[in-house]
Enzyme design. Sequence first.
Site, PDB file in Angstrom:
ATOM      1  N   GLY A   1      51.048  22.072  57.773  1.00 31.93           N
ATOM      2  CA  GLY A   1      49.832  21.563  57.121  1.00 31.93           C
ATOM      3  C   GLY A   1      49.919  21.688  55.611  1.00 31.93           C
TER       4      GLY A   1
ATOM      5  CB  THR B   1      45.483  17.962  60.325  1.00 28.83           C
ATOM      6  OG1 THR B   1      45.667  19.376  60.418  1.00 28.83           O
ATOM      7  CG2 THR B   1      44.208  17.566  61.031  1.00 28.83           C
TER       8      THR B   1
ATOM      9  CE1 TYR C   1      37.914  25.210  59.591  1.00 30.72           C
ATOM     10  CE2 TYR C   1      36.084  25.653  58.107  1.00 30.72           C
ATOM     11  CZ  TYR C   1      37.446  25.601  58.343  1.00 30.72           C
ATOM     12  OH  TYR C   1      38.330  25.941  57.338  1.00 30.72           O
TER      13      TYR C   1
END
Length: 314
Positions: free
Chosen positions: A11, A36, A144
């Site tokens: 990432g 991601t 989150y």
Amino acid sequence: MKRILITGGAGFIGSHLCEKLLNDGNDIICLDNFFTGSKDNIRHLIGNNHFELVRHDITKEYFAEVDQIYNLACPASPPHYQYNAIKTIKTSVLGVIHMLGLAKRCKATILQASTSEVYGDPTVHPQVESYWGNVNPIGIRSCYDEGKRCAETLMMDYHRQNAVDTRIIRIFNTYGPNMNLNDGRVVSNFIVQALQNKDITIYGDGSQTRSFCYVDDLVNGMILMMNNSEKFIGPVNLGNPSERTILDFAKLIIKLTNSNSKIVYKPLPGDDPTQRKPDISLAKEKLDWEPKVDIEQGLLKTIQYFDKKLKETN
Ligand code: NAD
Ligand code: UDP
């Protein structure tokens, strides 16, 4: 030489950490499920004998012999972590349990990449580590925010109950090269829009504030925290206290890119924090750390990176 596991290593932040720790002479396992992250971020490290790339998802157990674990695996951008909210919370809870189990078995030191989001929409400003936060437990950011809060709880419980050597850092908005072009966070959105002379999309009226830290500064703070000789476990804020409104930030990006973009206003997403700025007194005192990179300098490097990426994709 230490054997270091970096989850989320492909990432944005993880790739910088892999490079720095590899250059410092360590043996690196970079673990990622590529949700991601991207191989492009660490392609230049592949082939080095001291660098190993593992495709794995931390919601499943992982076994290796390591001395240190940096647990960064978790999507960080709101559109990405909201894309599969249940997966996000599994990553922060199950994933952290697996990494803590690994740390316990190997007697490794584990550093958890927590976040300023544990403060939610803060009523204390700037945010100090002793503030418990103002978090909505049932909103669109909760997968989150609450996941990361639970991860902090697990870190502290494994520390108290099983004497695992833990470190918690609370990262504030960080930017730099290797951010995903479609990341969806404000820095990448504004720069990509400005470079293409497209409208700059401000959510809300732009009066909300953020404080932006360049990735090299953050990575230095993370390594200092992992290796601090006092065994200071945190949590500690790592971020740049230079605060600005999102509207001012948009104007700065337009100036630095010489763009013809116009600013447009879009609805503010739910639970978007109105202000955010780290109090970094604790990091200064315990780690002798503070950010060094000036915002314009850091943004110019980031703009250069996105400019090159856009040219490659066209
Ligand atoms: P990023 O999305 O670029 O990196 C996250 C990495 O984790 C990606 O490579 C992704 O593929 C990987 N990943 C996601 N879920 C995984 C799973 N279940 N198993 C294995 N790999 C998985 O984001 P980033 O900005 O580099 O953030 C890294 C960490 O720092 C995250 O934990 C994030 O919450 C934290 N953080 C970042 C910021 C910031 O401003 N960048 C702020 C606060 C906290
Ligand atoms: N934001 C914006 N336009 C965008 C993307 C984000 O105005 O195209 C705003 C967002 O609403 C928030 C701030 O910029 O107030 C920072 O958003 P980001 O997603 O980067 O991170 P956050 O700090 O909210 O997690």
